[in-house]
Enzyme design. Structure first.
Site, PDB file in Angstrom:
ATOM      1  CD  GLU A 267     -25.133-109.451  41.817  1.00 23.04           C
ATOM      2  OE1 GLU A 267     -24.080-108.795  41.815  1.00 23.04           O
ATOM      3  OE2 GLU A 267     -26.267-108.943  41.787  1.00 23.04           O
TER       4      GLU A 267
ATOM      5  CG  ASP B 145     -28.504-102.680  56.557  1.00 21.15           C
ATOM      6  OD1 ASP B 145     -28.180-102.892  57.745  1.00 21.15           O
ATOM      7  OD2 ASP B 145     -27.704-102.213  55.721  1.00 21.15           O
TER       8      ASP B 145
ATOM      9  CG  ASP C 268     -25.287 -99.223  60.338  1.00 22.34           C
ATOM     10  OD1 ASP C 268     -24.804 -98.563  61.282  1.00 22.34           O
ATOM     11  OD2 ASP C 268     -24.583 -99.830  59.515  1.00 22.34           O
TER      12      ASP C 268
ATOM     13  CB  CYS D  78     -21.286 -95.630  71.080  1.00 21.75           C
ATOM     14  SG  CYS D  78     -20.929 -96.796  72.403  1.00 21.75           S
TER      15      CYS D  78
ATOM     16  CB  CYS E 217     -21.257 -99.840  74.562  1.00 20.85           C
ATOM     17  SG  CYS E 217     -22.534 -98.638  74.983  1.00 20.85           S
TER      18      CYS E 217
ATOM     19  NE  ARG F 136     -22.005 -98.944  61.185  1.00 18.73           N
ATOM     20  CZ  ARG F 136     -21.028 -98.961  60.281  1.00 18.73           C
ATOM     21  NH1 ARG F 136     -19.822 -99.395  60.609  1.00 18.73           N
ATOM     22  NH2 ARG F 136     -21.258 -98.562  59.042  1.00 18.73           N
ATOM     23  N   GLY F 137     -24.972-103.707  63.662  1.00 12.41           N
ATOM     24  CA  GLY F 137     -26.381-103.692  63.320  1.00 12.41           C
ATOM     25  C   GLY F 137     -26.946-105.083  63.129  1.00 12.41           C
TER      26      GLY F 137
ATOM     27  CG  HIS G  58     -28.115-107.480  57.816  1.00 14.28           C
ATOM     28  ND1 HIS G  58     -26.926-108.013  57.355  1.00 14.28           N
ATOM     29  CD2 HIS G  58     -27.901-106.148  57.968  1.00 14.28           C
ATOM     30  CE1 HIS G  58     -26.035-107.047  57.224  1.00 14.28           C
ATOM     31  NE2 HIS G  58     -26.599-105.904  57.597  1.00 14.28           N
TER      32      HIS G  58
END
Length: 435
Positions: free
Chosen positions: A44, A109, A111, A122, A128, A163-164, A166
């Site tokens: 998918e 994941d 984050d 932040c 940052c 911001r992360g 995977h």
């Protein structure tokens, strides 16, 4: 770097998918060497189009068909899902309950928003260089555990573009793991427990598990830079009160009295460690300073993304189309620039674990900067050989841009998968020849 303007995406995306997206290695990755009949066809994909139009259960007969579709619809974002029992684009024609996910990469994941209770530089979608250290720590801890503790081999770490980070674990055996096995792996790799109302989120049992000891060793390498200098966690009475709340009473009360006499976070942390060591020498077991370090720095995984087969995850080399959103609009001009710099239009690119400490999310190219680099390279390449095939021309195109090192990383990862697959075929052939 060229400033990204979301309104320009309809003009930029066709260039990106025609001249820059690594269709070749991408298709080889998700085909896994034709490991099973129709394997790619059962995968998918989902696409986010302009104005947040969302298309799920897309599937394609071949990587070439996927490439044609990407160049036709130019999606703003690509997500990858599971390999199903039937072709996803025909799921409405299948008996109720018969359409089921069969296998998928084990994905993680991580984050930055899940660390908002421990970072002061932040919050929300902002990042940052100070708080990005948390992502570096997370990759170091999880990757070591995957290889040394869980025995996996093929891991693709990717910057999300915003911001992360995977992780895609692609080993043949792991892709077949059940939801229960995936949940067990995530539980093993999780330590920070409790929601926003929970003050103390890490409590170590005794003896301390080797995984936790090795994780502490990773955190220690970055703790001074991140926590004591970057976040200044003991820099004021308001800040150190949050740390003292995580300690047992026999440590908390004397430190509360002594902290004001120390100059800065570094001195106060050394005092805390010395006090904890003294308590252990008196026979009071425990590692309260480790619990503080781990609560501040240990990876925070999205459990639901990892344990389920049905969840989708943003694809490598997808574009992050949005800026800081409504929150950015309410900020001062300088803060708005920070948000734009953080996440607007950046490409989701592979991470080089050999150079992880040097990775700068702000240096990752945007779709605008890549198209500008193509323009700067001029049209001489297209005039060199008018008969050149499209794949060859596209390969040369990405090499003219700052996307090149990231594509090379991805190609090396795919080549590693293919090499391991060839080695396994040779091994099985040799075993069959012994009988």
């Amino acid at each position: 770097m060229a400033r990204f303007e979301p309104a320009a995406l309809p003009e930029l995306l066709p260039v990106f998918y025609r001249r820059l997206f690594p269709h070749g290695p991408y298709g080889r990755w998700l085909s896994y060497g034709g490991v099973a009949k129709n394997y790619f066809q059962l995968r998918e994909f989902s696409f986010t189009l302009r104005d947040d139009v969302y298309l799920r259960f897309q599937s394609f007969g071949s990587p070439q068909e996927l490439e044609r579709e990407l160049q036709k619809i130019n999606p703003y974002k690509i997500d990858i899902g599971a390999v199903y029992s039937h072709r996803p684009n025909q799921h409405n024609t299948v008996h109720l309950g018969a359409f089921q996910p069969q296998e998928k990469e084990l994905v993680f994941d991580i984050d930055m928003t899940d660390y908002d209770d421990v970072r002061t530089c932040c919050s929300s979608a902002d990042i940052c260089s100070k708080c990005w250290t948390l992502m570096t720590i997370a990759v170091r801890i999880i990757d070591r555990a995957l290889v040394e503790d869980l025995g996996v081999r093929h891991r693709l770490w990717v910057y999300s573009g915003r911001r992360g980070v995977h992780c895609w674990v692609c080993d043949d055996a792991v892709r077949k793991w059940s939801p229960a096995l995936r949940a067990a792996a995530v539980e093993y790799l999780s330590l920070v427990k409790g929601g926003a109302d929970t003050v103390k989120k890490v409590t170590l049992s005794h003896p301390v598990h080797p995984f936790i000891r090795r994780s502490v060793a990773v955190v220690e390498k970055y703790f001074e830079e991140f926590a004591l200098l970057g976040q200044d966690i003991l820099g004021s009475p308001e800040k150190w009160a949050k740390v003292l709340a995580l300690l047992p009473e026999e440590l908390r009360e004397p430190l509360q009295a002594e902290f004001p006499r120390k100059k800065d976070s570094l001195q106060r942390w050394e005092l805390l460690r010395a006090r904890a060591e003294r308590e252990r020498e008196r026979g009071r077991a425990g590692w309260p300073e480790w619990e503080v370090m781990l609560q501040l720095c240990f990876p925070r995984l999205d459990v639901n993304v990892s344990k389920g087969l049905g969840h989708l995850l943003k694809s490598p080399f997808s574009v992050h189309p949005k800026t800081g959103g409504t929150r950015a609009k309410s900020q001062a001009i300088s803060e708005t620039r920070k948000l734009d710099k953080t996440n607007a239009g950046r490409i989701s690119v592979p991470l080089d674990l050999q150079r992880l400490d040097q990775f700068d999310p702000f240096a990752v190219p945007t779709i605008s900067s890549l198209c500008q680099e193509l323009d700067a390279a001029g049209s001489d390449g297209e005039q060199e050989d008018g008969a050149e095939t499209e794949p060859k021309r596209r390969t040369r195109d990405y090499r003219r841009t700052s996307l090149a090192p990231y594509v090379r990383l991805f190609e090396r990862f795919v080549e590693g998968l293919e090499s391991a697959r060839r080695g396994e075929r040779i091994r099985r052939s040799d075993l069959q020849g012994d009988f």
